[in-house]
Structures are given as structure tokens and as C-alpha cells.
Design a protein around this motif. Sequence first.
Motif, PDB file in Angstrom:
ATOM      1  N   PHE A   1      37.376  28.853  14.296  1.00 49.10           N
ATOM      2  CA  PHE A   1      37.343  28.437  12.891  1.00 49.10           C
ATOM      3  C   PHE A   1      36.371  27.275  12.698  1.00 49.10           C
ATOM      4  CE2 PHE A   1      38.610  26.105   9.145  1.00 49.10           C
ATOM      5  CZ  PHE A   1      38.961  27.084   8.233  1.00 49.10           C
TER       6      PHE A   1
ATOM      7  N   TRP B   1      41.590  29.869  18.480  1.00 46.90           N
ATOM      8  CA  TRP B   1      41.478  30.024  17.030  1.00 46.90           C
ATOM      9  C   TRP B   1      40.883  28.772  16.389  1.00 46.90           C
ATOM     10  CZ3 TRP B   1      40.593  32.887  13.210  1.00 46.90           C
ATOM     11  CH2 TRP B   1      40.862  32.464  11.903  1.00 46.90           C
TER      12      TRP B   1
ATOM     13  N   GLU C   1      43.841  31.442   6.680  1.00 42.68           N
ATOM     14  CA  GLU C   1      42.753  30.751   7.354  1.00 42.68           C
ATOM     15  C   GLU C   1      41.636  31.716   7.734  1.00 42.68           C
ATOM     16  OE1 GLU C   1      45.722  27.398   9.396  1.00 42.68           O
ATOM     17  OE2 GLU C   1      44.700  28.903  10.632  1.00 42.68           O
ATOM     18  N   ALA C   2      42.028  32.944   8.129  1.00 45.28           N
ATOM     19  CA  ALA C   2      41.029  33.961   8.462  1.00 45.28           C
ATOM     20  C   ALA C   2      40.222  34.355   7.227  1.00 45.28           C
ATOM     21  CB  ALA C   2      41.707  35.186   9.070  1.00 45.28           C
TER      22      ALA C   2
END
Length: 449
Positions: free
Chosen positions: A170, A166, A80-81
Motif C-alpha cells: 500500500f 500489505w 484500503e484495496a
Amino acid sequence: MDLKRARGRLHLQSLRIPPPAVLALLYLGSVIVGGLLLWLPVSTQEQISLFTALFISTSAVTVTGLSTVDIGTTFSLFGEAVIMVLIQLGGLGLMTFAVLVLSAMGIPIGMPQRLILREDLNQTTLNNLTVLVRIIFSVALLCEAVGVLALAWVWVPQFGWAQGLWYSAFHAVSAFNNAGFALFPGSLSLYVGDPVVNIVIPALFILGGLGFIVVGDIYQKRKWSRLTLHSKLMLVGTAALIVWGFVTFAALEWNNPGTLGDLPDTATKLWASWFQAVTPRTAGFNTINTAEMHDSTTLMTMLLMLVGGGSTSTAGGIKVTTLIVLILATAAFFRRSTTLHVFGRSLKMEEIMKVMALTTVSMLLVALGLFAVSISHDGNFLDLMFEVTSAFGTVGLSRGATAQLDTFGLTLIMIIMFIGRVGPLTIGFFLATRSVPRVRYPAGQIYLG
């Protein structure tokens, strides 16, 4: 050492690669590197193919948001990062990051780098490009930071500090860069009636879609009369499209049991109408099931996807100013006017020719893309048309056709996404390059209409 550097520069110049080609290669390289990173076992919770990883990477770098898998359940925190970094790189521009790093290291920006940066930022001149880079980063980081804090108000109490922050980071990055990637199944449909999500997420992608020049102009001038013509056209055009989309979507879908008709109250219906009115202009998030929309609403959404956002923004499409100039030129034709006037300024015939070229090429690309995809896929034509339009406009909305396409169809969608992001920049290079004819011919007449 200086002699080696000089030889290196001469070698690069001897290649004579035009700036648009270099820019396209940079984006292609980012797609490949991103795909390889997403294919690593550390990036996923369940194994995916290299092709799927490349598709997601292409969608992230082109800030589109189309996906063949559920992002939140398929990828690990590392994956995801990686997607978030690819979104940021693709949204703000690869050369923008390169110039920022070079400036921080004290390395002067040469003419070849400035030419590539000009294409990446969709500019016609080389003046003040480094200043524009600083404005872009300042605006982006400030907007994303505020977005994280606001979204944390919703998601930290629900998921805890670590996961809540997070999710906030995102989605703030994804929203500001008009990417449309979400970590929840069904995008943001779980928050269809949440006021914070329905205000913060659209605010981020509207600001990102206005363009950094407009946001910087508003910050510096702060008065309508002092704004540039481009800023005025963008603000008026954006407001008109939002109002038209909101009213039309609500009117068409109010009693549709698959979309607004199934929502519990009027307030939730209005929030959903507002969200779906602004998200098609390349944001890609959704709070209702787009596959259940009426055909008329689907067509309206595709028109908004084609228009997109503003120049030097994170959005795609033919751009709001292009649509406005087309309308003004048409009105001027029927008034038998030889010049265009708007907000006390006149537009040159050269600007109109640029708009016509960009629109014509864009329409041809969408038509050819739809033709090619329909050859390999025999599904619903409207769904395919929606998918191609979404890919070209780098929007990311889908009516479910993405998961149904075969490898050939998905490859075509990847190409369309890439062209939708890099293509207009390449077209801009040719529009910004003047060619003086050596031979003049006598005027001729043709009959039109």
C-alpha cells in the motif's frame, strides 16, 4: 457488425467532445465509482457518509492524500484495496490503463483515443504514445516491486508476513504515485528516525515525481551528455530544490520543540529534515507535526507544493521545468537578452508563453480557491492557505484544517483537488493547439512596471 461499429464511431465523432472534456469525465466517473465502492459496508470498519466516501475517492483519484478520517482504522482491507487501486489509476493515468488493456486485447488504438491519451500524458504530439505507455508501466511496476521488498524489511518483522506485506504494498503504491495516503495515525511519524523508511519512501516519490520520460531517458542513455534537455533541467532543478528545502527546513526548525527540537538526537533531526524537504513536492507524507511548523517554514513548504514535480509524472504543481523557465526568462530580461540558452540549447518564445499562461492560471486558481474557502470558514488564514495550496498541488499535507471545514468548504477542496489534477492537462490542450490569426493589427505600445 462492422456497420454498427462504424455508426457508433460516427455518433461519437458527431458529439465533438474535446479530448480534455472526455478526460475530465473519465476522472469524474472514477471518483463517483470509487466513492460508491468506499461507501459500501464491506469497505469500512465504521460507517461513513457518502460525502466522506466521495471526498476520499476524489483525494485518491487525484493522488492528493487529504482525508477527513483515519484511513487505517476507518476502512477494511477491501476499502484500503479500493483506495490503492484508485491511487494507481489516478497516478499513472486512466487512459494509460485503457490503452494497455486495448493493446493486450489486440484492439487498434484510434485517433480519438490517442488524442485523449495525449492529454492524459501531457504530451504535445501523437508520436510514440503507446511506447510511452509501456515505459510508464514498466517503470512503475519495477519501482513499486522494489519498494515493497525494501519496506517489507521493516514491517514484516513488526506486523507479520500478511499485514507487513500489505502495509509495504500500500505505501509503495501510495509513495510512487505521490498520493501521501498512509495506514498509520500521524502518517509516518512513528518512523521519523528509521533509515529504511526515510530512504525508500522518498526514493519512490522522487522517481515518480521526476517523470516517466526522465526515468526512461536515464535508463536508455545512461550518460549526462546524451540526456535530453528536459531530463537535464528536471535533474538539476530537483536536486537544487531538495538541497534548498533540506538546508532551510533544518535551519528554521532545528530548535522548534513542536517539530525537530523534540527529537532525541542529531541523526533523527537530519532524517526528519530530509524527509520534509522532499515530501512537499506532491508526496504528502510527513514524519513530523506540520501544524507545529514556524510560519516561515510553512511558507517555504507551500512554495515547494506549488512547484511540484515533473511533466508526465505522478506529481502535481506547476512543474519544475516551468519554474526553471520562469527564472531563465527573468534573468534573460535583466540581461537584455532576446533568446534563452541552457545546456547548449535554446528555448522558443512559444515555450515561454506557455509557461507564463500555466503559471498565471495556476496562481489565479489558488487565489480564487483561497477566497472561496475563507468565505465559509473563519479559521486561521495561514492554515487555510496551506490547505488550498496542498489541494491544488495534489500534495496532501495539512495543518489540521481539513477536519474543521464544513460541507461547503470540503466541496471546494474537492473541486480544487480535481482541478489541480485535471486542470493542467486541460490547459495543456489549449497550449498545444495553435491558432493562426486571420487579421493582423498594427503594433501598439503599453507601459509596464
